[in-house]
Design a protein around this motif. Structure first.
Motif, PDB file in Angstrom:
ATOM      1  N   ASP A  57      -6.699  -0.895   9.487  1.00 14.01           N
ATOM      2  CA  ASP A  57      -5.781  -0.178  10.354  1.00 14.01           C
ATOM      3  C   ASP A  57      -6.541   0.798  11.245  1.00 14.01           C
ATOM      4  O   ASP A  57      -7.692   1.152  10.983  1.00 14.01           O
ATOM      5  CB  ASP A  57      -4.749   0.585   9.526  1.00 14.01           C
ATOM      6  CG  ASP A  57      -3.716  -0.353   8.919  1.00 14.01           C
ATOM      7  OD1 ASP A  57      -3.836  -1.560   9.163  1.00 14.01           O
ATOM      8  OD2 ASP A  57      -2.822   0.124   8.215  1.00 14.01           O
ATOM      9  N   GLY A  58      -5.855   1.238  12.310  1.00 16.33           N
ATOM     10  CA  GLY A  58      -6.509   2.096  13.290  1.00 16.33           C
ATOM     11  C   GLY A  58      -5.887   3.462  13.362  1.00 16.33           C
ATOM     12  O   GLY A  58      -5.452   4.026  12.366  1.00 16.33           O
ATOM     13  N   LEU A  92       0.843   3.488   3.310  1.00 17.10           N
ATOM     14  CA  LEU A  92       2.106   2.831   2.993  1.00 17.10           C
ATOM     15  C   LEU A  92       1.992   2.152   1.634  1.00 17.10           C
ATOM     16  O   LEU A  92       0.904   1.754   1.206  1.00 17.10           O
ATOM     17  CB  LEU A  92       2.444   1.806   4.069  1.00 17.10           C
ATOM     18  CG  LEU A  92       2.678   2.362   5.476  1.00 17.10           C
ATOM     19  CD1 LEU A  92       2.841   1.225   6.475  1.00 17.10           C
ATOM     20  CD2 LEU A  92       3.881   3.283   5.507  1.00 17.10           C
ATOM     21  N   ARG A  93       3.112   2.010   0.970  1.00 22.67           N
ATOM     22  CA  ARG A  93       3.099   1.381  -0.349  1.00 22.67           C
ATOM     23  C   ARG A  93       2.642  -0.071  -0.245  1.00 22.67           C
ATOM     24  O   ARG A  93       2.986  -0.770   0.705  1.00 22.67           O
ATOM     25  CB  ARG A  93       4.484   1.447  -0.981  1.00 22.67           C
ATOM     26  CG  ARG A  93       4.906   2.859  -1.353  1.00 22.67           C
ATOM     27  CD  ARG A  93       6.257   2.845  -2.074  1.00 22.67           C
ATOM     28  NE  ARG A  93       6.633   4.191  -2.505  1.00 22.67           N
ATOM     29  CZ  ARG A  93       7.332   5.038  -1.747  1.00 22.67           C
ATOM     30  NH1 ARG A  93       7.726   4.658  -0.542  1.00 22.67           N
ATOM     31  NH2 ARG A  93       7.634   6.239  -2.199  1.00 22.67           N
ATOM     32  N   VAL A  94       1.889  -0.505  -1.226  1.00 19.45           N
ATOM     33  CA  VAL A  94       1.426  -1.887  -1.256  1.00 19.45           C
ATOM     34  C   VAL A  94       2.618  -2.799  -1.529  1.00 19.45           C
ATOM     35  O   VAL A  94       3.351  -2.599  -2.517  1.00 19.45           O
ATOM     36  CB  VAL A  94       0.353  -2.086  -2.340  1.00 19.45           C
ATOM     37  CG1 VAL A  94      -0.102  -3.544  -2.378  1.00 19.45           C
ATOM     38  CG2 VAL A  94      -0.833  -1.160  -2.090  1.00 19.45           C
ATOM     39  N   PRO A  95       2.858  -3.789  -0.672  1.00 16.76           N
ATOM     40  CA  PRO A  95       4.013  -4.675  -0.882  1.00 16.76           C
ATOM     41  C   PRO A  95       3.875  -5.483  -2.162  1.00 16.76           C
ATOM     42  O   PRO A  95       2.764  -5.773  -2.619  1.00 16.76           O
ATOM     43  CB  PRO A  95       3.979  -5.598   0.347  1.00 16.76           C
ATOM     44  CG  PRO A  95       3.131  -4.903   1.349  1.00 16.76           C
ATOM     45  CD  PRO A  95       2.134  -4.114   0.560  1.00 16.76           C
ATOM     46  N   THR A 151      -4.492  -1.564   1.891  1.00 10.06           N
ATOM     47  CA  THR A 151      -4.170  -0.229   2.384  1.00 10.06           C
ATOM     48  C   THR A 151      -3.760  -0.287   3.847  1.00 10.06           C
ATOM     49  O   THR A 151      -4.564  -0.630   4.718  1.00 10.06           O
ATOM     50  CB  THR A 151      -5.378   0.718   2.225  1.00 10.06           C
ATOM     51  OG1 THR A 151      -5.787   0.730   0.855  1.00 10.06           O
ATOM     52  CG2 THR A 151      -5.022   2.121   2.665  1.00 10.06           C
ATOM     53  N   HIS A 152      -2.508   0.042   4.113  1.00  3.58           N
ATOM     54  CA  HIS A 152      -2.018   0.134   5.488  1.00  3.58           C
ATOM     55  C   HIS A 152      -1.565   1.559   5.747  1.00  3.58           C
ATOM     56  O   HIS A 152      -0.999   2.220   4.870  1.00  3.58           O
ATOM     57  CB  HIS A 152      -0.873  -0.847   5.730  1.00  3.58           C
ATOM     58  CG  HIS A 152      -1.338  -2.264   5.829  1.00  3.58           C
ATOM     59  ND1 HIS A 152      -1.938  -2.779   6.952  1.00  3.58           N
ATOM     60  CD2 HIS A 152      -1.314  -3.281   4.922  1.00  3.58           C
ATOM     61  CE1 HIS A 152      -2.259  -4.056   6.754  1.00  3.58           C
ATOM     62  NE2 HIS A 152      -1.892  -4.378   5.522  1.00  3.58           N
ATOM     63  N   SER A 199       2.108   5.586  15.010  1.00  4.15           N
ATOM     64  CA  SER A 199       1.460   4.276  15.134  1.00  4.15           C
ATOM     65  C   SER A 199       1.345   3.654  13.742  1.00  4.15           C
ATOM     66  O   SER A 199       0.873   4.312  12.806  1.00  4.15           O
ATOM     67  CB  SER A 199       0.071   4.432  15.766  1.00  4.15           C
ATOM     68  OG  SER A 199      -0.588   3.187  15.853  1.00  4.15           O
ATOM     69  N   VAL A 200       1.770   2.377  13.628  1.00  4.81           N
ATOM     70  CA  VAL A 200       1.886   1.733  12.326  1.00  4.81           C
ATOM     71  C   VAL A 200       1.320   0.316  12.401  1.00  4.81           C
ATOM     72  O   VAL A 200       1.372  -0.335  13.443  1.00  4.81           O
ATOM     73  CB  VAL A 200       3.364   1.666  11.871  1.00  4.81           C
ATOM     74  CG1 VAL A 200       3.482   1.003  10.500  1.00  4.81           C
ATOM     75  CG2 VAL A 200       3.980   3.054  11.826  1.00  4.81           C
ATOM     76  N   HIS A 201       0.792  -0.148  11.269  1.00  2.00           N
ATOM     77  CA  HIS A 201       0.391  -1.548  11.111  1.00  2.00           C
ATOM     78  C   HIS A 201       0.833  -1.986   9.726  1.00  2.00           C
ATOM     79  O   HIS A 201       0.320  -1.486   8.717  1.00  2.00           O
ATOM     80  CB  HIS A 201      -1.128  -1.688  11.268  1.00  2.00           C
ATOM     81  CG  HIS A 201      -1.606  -3.108  11.206  1.00  2.00           C
ATOM     82  ND1 HIS A 201      -2.917  -3.430  10.936  1.00  2.00           N
ATOM     83  CD2 HIS A 201      -0.963  -4.272  11.368  1.00  2.00           C
ATOM     84  CE1 HIS A 201      -3.064  -4.746  10.957  1.00  2.00           C
ATOM     85  NE2 HIS A 201      -1.883  -5.272  11.211  1.00  2.00           N
TER      86      HIS A 201
END
Length: 362
Positions: free
Chosen positions: A150-151, A167-170, A180-181, A199-201
């Protein structure tokens, strides 16, 4: 003009003669009106020069005030997944991406796949590389301790309160190339108006629905007021005959005040949607917004710096809607590079060497 000299008396009497005194009175004393006309001419020239300089200086001051206070009437926002800094032929895309962003007139840029945790790039921070070429402020959301592609984001405008959280791991993502996102965010100052920029990925190899629901919930709880822009690679839908409104992306339109810039969330949107990702030909990149007036939006189909296309939206502040103004100090006017704050809410699972070396292009 006046002159001082020694008068030589031809009569050798040590004093000038009557004729010499008369000559001196005629040639050494200014006639009536000589000083008055000269002074008026000089004052006229000075006044003309003053007026000549005053108008351009006033115009420059007004222009500088507009640039410092508002950075222009149009805010240009770009979302770009840069594929870890490489084009589709494996060549570094630093110059290509920077030139494309400059040509688009970007003010704010959300970056996905902008970090490169692999030996081929010496773990190069691509967000920083683009920022240096563009002379932008930047926030690299990924600390070196996290294995993530991610950026972060780039900004021509001053910004504050930059942070990132995981973000939580799906579910079912035990073997995803990168688990890791990140969700990066900041408050951008545009014409003394604070605008939330996020900004999200999200995940590609597993169901990212829980991540989208998590972001939407946090926006409703903590970012319910004021202008907001949310950009990202959301990797939905996964099929070209599926509408985004039928995916978990619909959570972003419930109770948040957000709208989507391209009309892709319209239940009657014509399919297939224009592609933003080139390998599978899917529309997976989005710009959501609130509290701003959308002027236009476009997909830059001729920019091939990555396996994704940059998407662009231009905004104005609504003239009829009052906004809370925020004083911008001189320190805030400079591009900032705040310390990275990461809220790690999920445990990282051990990653095998093969997983670390596997290249993820999503």
């Amino acid at each position: 003009g006046w002159s001082i000299g020694v008068v030589s008396a031809p009569n050798r009497a040590g004093r000038p003669s009557v004729h010499e005194l008369w000559y001196m009175s005629q040639h050494s004393t200014p006639r009536r009106g000589e000083y008055t006309s000269g002074a008026l001419t000089l004052l006229g020239l000075l006044f003309g020069a003053f007026l000549t300089c005053l108008v351009p200086m006033r115009l420059l001051a007004d222009d500088a005030s507009q640039q410092v206070g508002g950075m222009g009437e149009i805010l240009t926002v770009v979302q770009y997944n840069v594929q870890q800094g490489f084009n589709m032929h494996g060549v570094l895309n630093t110059r290509c991406v920077s030139d494309a962003l400059s040509a688009a007139g970007a003010d704010l840029v959300g970056l996905a796949d902008a970090s490169s945790p692999r030996l081929a790039t010496s773990n190069r921070d691509m967000t920083l590389a683009y920022a240096r070429r563009l002379e932008f402020g930047h926030f690299p959301g990924v600390p070196g301790a996290l294995s993530s592609v991610d950026g972060g984001f780039l900004s021509r405008l001053p910004f504050t309160n930059a942070s990132a959280r995981t973000l939580r791991v799906p579910p079912g993502c035990n073997h995803c190339p990168t688990q890791t996102h990140l969700w990066t965010r900041a408050t951008v100052i545009w014409g003394e108006v604070p605008v939330h920029f996020h900004s999200v990925h999200t995940e590609w190899f597993s169901d990212a629905g829980p991540q989208v629901a998590e972001i939407a919930h946090e926006i409703r709880e903590h970012y319910s007021n004021g202008p907001l822009i949310l950009v990202g690679t959301f990797n939905m839908p996964k099929k070209d005959h599926e509408r985004p409104s039928e995916t978990p992306l619909r959570h972003f339109l419930k109770g948040t005040g957000l709208r989507e810039a391209f009309g892709a969330m319209d239940p009657d949107a014509e399919l297939p949607l224009p592609a933003t990702e080139l390998v599978r030909g899917l529309h997976v990149d989005y710009i959501f917004y609130r509290g701003l007036e959308l002027r236009n939006a476009s997909i830059l189909g001729d920019v091939k710096c990555s396996d994704h296309l940059p998407i662009v939206a231009n905004f104005k502040l609504p003239p009829s809607r009052p906004h809370e103004r925020m004083a911008v100090g001189a320190a805030a006017a400079r591009a900032q590079r705040p310390e990275r704050e990461v809220e790690d809410e999920a445990e990282e699972s051990p990653m095998t060497r093969a997983t670390r070396e596997e290249l993820s292009f999503r």
